[in-house]
Scaffold this motif. Structure first.
Motif, short mmCIF file in Angstrom:
data_model
loop_
_atom_site.label_atom_id
_atom_site.label_comp_id
_atom_site.label_asym_id
_atom_site.label_seq_id
_atom_site.Cartn_x
_atom_site.Cartn_y
_atom_site.Cartn_z
N GLU A 80 17.84 17.02 -23.07
CA GLU A 80 18.48 15.72 -22.89
C GLU A 80 19.95 15.89 -22.52
OE1 GLU A 80 18.03 12.62 -22.58
OE2 GLU A 80 19.94 11.74 -23.19
N THR A 81 20.64 16.79 -23.22
CA THR A 81 22.07 16.98 -22.97
C THR A 81 22.32 17.59 -21.59
OG1 THR A 81 22.41 17.24 -25.34
CG2 THR A 81 24.17 18.02 -23.92
N VAL A 82 21.51 18.60 -21.23
CA VAL A 82 21.69 19.21 -19.91
C VAL A 82 21.37 18.19 -18.82
CG1 VAL A 82 20.85 21.01 -18.34
CG2 VAL A 82 21.27 21.57 -20.75
N SER A 83 20.29 17.42 -19.01
CA SER A 83 19.93 16.46 -17.95
C SER A 83 20.93 15.31 -17.89
CB SER A 83 18.48 15.98 -18.10
OG SER A 83 18.39 14.88 -18.94
N ALA A 84 21.49 14.94 -19.04
CA ALA A 84 22.54 13.90 -19.04
C ALA A 84 23.75 14.41 -18.26
CB ALA A 84 22.94 13.54 -20.46
N PHE A 85 24.11 15.68 -18.47
CA PHE A 85 25.24 16.26 -17.75
C PHE A 85 24.96 16.28 -16.25
CE2 PHE A 85 26.38 20.27 -15.64
CZ PHE A 85 27.72 20.02 -15.43
N LEU A 86 23.76 16.73 -15.88
CA LEU A 86 23.42 16.83 -14.45
C LEU A 86 23.38 15.46 -13.79
CD1 LEU A 86 20.61 19.53 -14.60
CD2 LEU A 86 22.89 19.81 -13.63
N GLU A 117 10.75 5.83 -10.64
CA GLU A 117 10.59 7.02 -9.82
C GLU A 117 11.49 6.86 -8.60
OE1 GLU A 117 7.72 8.96 -11.08
OE2 GLU A 117 8.74 10.60 -10.03
N LYS A 118 12.27 7.89 -8.30
CA LYS A 118 13.21 7.79 -7.19
C LYS A 118 12.50 8.09 -5.86
CE LYS A 118 17.94 9.17 -6.10
NZ LYS A 118 19.00 10.13 -6.45
N ASN A 119 12.67 7.17 -4.90
CA ASN A 119 12.15 7.38 -3.55
C ASN A 119 13.32 7.24 -2.59
OD1 ASN A 119 9.43 7.65 -4.23
ND2 ASN A 119 9.16 5.42 -4.34
N GLY A 120 13.85 8.38 -2.13
CA GLY A 120 15.02 8.32 -1.27
C GLY A 120 16.18 7.69 -2.01
N ASP A 165 14.88 12.88 -16.09
CA ASP A 165 14.45 14.26 -16.05
C ASP A 165 15.57 15.10 -15.43
OD1 ASP A 165 14.29 13.74 -13.36
OD2 ASP A 165 12.28 14.54 -13.10
N LEU A 166 15.41 16.42 -15.46
CA LEU A 166 16.50 17.30 -15.02
C LEU A 166 16.82 17.13 -13.54
CD1 LEU A 166 15.35 20.26 -17.18
CD2 LEU A 166 17.66 19.34 -17.25
N ARG A 167 15.80 16.81 -12.74
CA ARG A 167 16.05 16.66 -11.30
C ARG A 167 16.69 15.31 -10.98
NH1 ARG A 167 10.79 18.89 -10.66
NH2 ARG A 167 10.88 21.08 -10.07
N GLY A 168 16.62 14.39 -11.91
CA GLY A 168 17.19 13.07 -11.67
C GLY A 168 16.33 12.20 -10.77
#
Lengths: 259, 396
Positions: A149-155, B111-114, B302-305
């Motif tokens: 959560e923290t890493v993804s919030a930062f990113l 969900e991100k689309n473009g 999520d990590l990819r945003g």
């Protein structure tokens, strides 16, 4: 050639058991995403390939227990845009902060035949006692979910969701029966910060306080209740002197019950 | 397929349908089986981790047979007796809001689309559920949450969907718990409205049976499938005696006369500081409360945003973030948070929703880890005015 440089992440170890770094390695499913989103530039537990600083994010594990580390943490800070401490050692001094209540020299003489070669400080202290810390992740060990959560919030440029309220909030949301009220088991939950998901009470154990004091903790009220339940002063001292023995609220409460 | 509509008690449409009936204890199982056959998940009291909680049951064998609870400030204990009673206990740590106003709900995913987000806020369709063993205080609590979450211009669609698909089988209390005070709140121990069926467990001279009252057309339909006979006058008397026992056992009470005015006059009463020295602001009282409805919103990415989720979770006015506005929290001290909670429950709730926010179930007394008792605190604040008035008088 990438057009946009990925953020560089470094992981640093001070006095600790490595358990929190392992939480990062334990992110098996998420790790591939992490690798895709950031450059793991310095993480010796994962790779010998070390990239030079400066780093966008530094995760710092462990407490300061030696003069050498007290110097080294300043070098880490200088190379880091964002410094996040991870785990009870880095945020509160860890279990090794039990030394803060004793005579370290005497202990060293019991353990080592030549303690004069030992260079160690009298106290184990959190990172924030030495350098400015941007964000703290509690726990012994930290929660994998909170780390991601923290890493993804930062990113993603947002605030991480790591609520400072009590463990009781997590117990009640998951429907765990209160071990203190229904079983008479002393529990640190009402004064401890949430984040673990209230694991111990779900196994009929009292909370050990791994995540340290919650916001506005009333440790005195908890200690009074434990006394009414028949817990001795010694028992109260031991409970508050766990993994977060040197966290301010827990330290003060333990000292109040020393005989 | 459209599910059967359950009339909400907030519509005030429940009236006693016909004469009470009786069936033997064995036929409780027939009721459970019939409901399950009609597609209901039957949820009732079960023993779990040394407490009586609510969970799905498949037969009356799953009920806490012979179990009795003993409750007081910060203490709850279960003991098993030889008598095969089915409902001889009072409310436990959980309430039905677990199934109507759930602790954690994902309210949307994106969900991100473009450069755009595709947002999906559809909820899975609610399944039919039948609550077995809802007590009078809990019927009132559900009615209060109905007013809060369904009344007015802003209806909570998630609650509405779950509520519409819920059938309620109430059970009248045959004893009062050590922390109960429903009689003084006018919310029990007799189930008067808000149910489809209401049972009273009667055990007299080797007879173990239930008296059944019908509260809705749906309840009447369910009852029609059971071998129930019309209750005799002596059956009705027996049921009345059971409920009277609970009323007489009740050891705690709240005097609600002028309560709002008293609380409003006493915002600076030193008692709040006294409570603050005992209160841990752990939030247990609010989370066990069957009427507390506050939630917080948590967003995750999520990590990819590329993917985001929005979750709604039970919150509490005892957390700092609850009163966080621009610049910080406005209720930083635990004393002000307790005052806010108690004043809302027994004072301002009336202005807002037309009733007290408390139903006298006593959960907040039992499940407060340090045993703070709302009835005692309210009395202390009320009495402090009498002491003041008395001292003014004596000076004259």
């Amino acid at each position: 050639m990438r057009s946009v440089a990925k953020p560089k992440l470094a992981v640093w170890k001070f006095a600790s058991c490595d358990g929190c770094q392992l939480s990062l390695l334990d992110c098996e499913d998420e790790l591939l995403q992490i690798v895709g989103a950031i450059d793991i530039a310095n993480f010796v537990e994962a790779s010998r390939n070390v990239m030079k600083g400066p780093y966008d994010v530094s995760l710092v594990e462990g407490s300061i227990t030696t003069p050498h580390d007290a110097e080294r943490i300043h070098k880490v800070r200088r190379q880091s845009k964002l410094l996040i401490t991870i785990g009870a050692c880095a945020t509160a001094g860890g279990i090794q902060a039990l030394r803060n209540y004793t005579d370290v020299k005497q202990y060293a003489s019991y353990v080592y035949s030549n303690p004069e070669f030992l260079e160690t400080l009298n106290k184990s202290t959190p990172i924030a006692d030495h350098v400015f810390v941007d964000f703290e992740l509690r726990g012994c060990p930290i929660s994998k979910a909170q780390l991601v959560e923290t890493v993804s919030a930062f990113l993603n440029g947002r605030k991480p969701v790591t609520p400072p309220y009590s463990v009781c909030m997590e117990c009640k949301r998951r429907g765990t029966v209160c071990v203190m009220v229904a079983h008479g088991t002393p529990c640190m939950g009402p004064v401890t910060q949430a984040g673990c998901g209230a694991i111990c009470p779900s196994y009929h154990r009292g909370c050990y306080g791994c995540f340290g004091p919650k916001e506005t903790p009333n440790t005195g009220a908890l200690a009074d209740q434990w006394k009414a339940m028949g817990i001795t002063n010694d028992g109260i001292v031991r409970s508050f002197r766990g993994f977060n023995a040197y966290a301010d609220a827990f330290r003060k409460e333990s000292e109040a019950h020393e005989e | 397929m459209k599910t059967d509509k359950v009339q909400s008690s907030s519509e005030g449409s429940f009236t006693s349908n016909g004469a009470p009936r009786v069936f033997t204890v064995e036929h409780l199982n027939t009721l459970i089986r019939n409901l399950r056959d009609q597609g209901y998940a039957v949820i009732g009291p079960v023993v779990q981790d040394a407490a009586i909680v609510y969970d799905e049951i498949s037969s009356s064998e799953d009920l806490p047979i012979g179990w009795i609870d003993t409750q007081s400030n910060a203490s709850y204990r279960l003991t098993k007796r030889a008598a095969k009673t089915l409902f001889n206990f009072t409310v436990g740590p959980q309430s039905w809001k677990k199934y109507l106003h759930k602790p954690s709900v994902r309210i949307l995913e994106a969900e991100k689309n473009g450069n755009e987000f595709a947002v999906n806020d559809a909820q899975p369709p609610a399944k039919k559920q039948a609550f077995l063993g809802v007590r009078a205080c809990e019927l009132h609590a559900i009615a209060i949450q109905d007013r809060v979450l369904l009344g007015g211009p802003y209806v909570d669609p998630i609650y509405a969907e779950l509520r519409t698909n819920t059938l309620i089988v109430a059970v009248n209390c045959e004893k009062a718990g050590g922390t109960c005070f429903c009689a003084s709140m006018g919310t029990g121990p007799r189930a008067e409205h808000g149910y489809d069926l209401a049972l009273t467990e009667i055990r007299e001279s080797d007879h173990h049976y239930f008296l059944i009252e019908t509260g809705s057309a749906l309840g009447a339909t369910v009852l029609a499938g059971l071998p129930a006979e019309v209750a005799s006058e002596s059956d009705i008397q027996a049921a009345n005696r059971v409920i009277a026992t609970a009323t007489h056992q009740m050891g705690r009470k709240v005097d609600m006369s002028e309560m709002k005015e008293i609380l409003y006059r006493n915002t600076e009463n030193p008692r709040w500081q006294d409570i603050a020295s005992r209160c841990m602001s752990c939030a247990n009282c609010t989370l066990v409360c069957p009427t507390c409805f506050c939630t917080t919103i948590e967003d995750t990415t999520d990590l990819r945003g590329t993917r985001a989720e929005r979750w709604r979770k039970w919150d509490s006015c005892f957390t700092m973030e609850f009163s966080y506005i621009h610049g910080g929290s406005i209720r930083t001290s635990p004393g002000t948070r307790y005052r806010q909670w108690l004043t809302h429950k027994f004072g301002s709730w009336g202005d807002q929703f037309g009733s007290a926010g408390c139903v006298g179930c006593g959960r907040c007394i039992t499940w407060c880890p340090v045993g703070i008792d709302v009835t005692e605190e309210l009395k202390a604040i009320r009495d402090s005015e009498l002491v003041e008035a008395g001292s003014i008088k004596s000076k004259e």
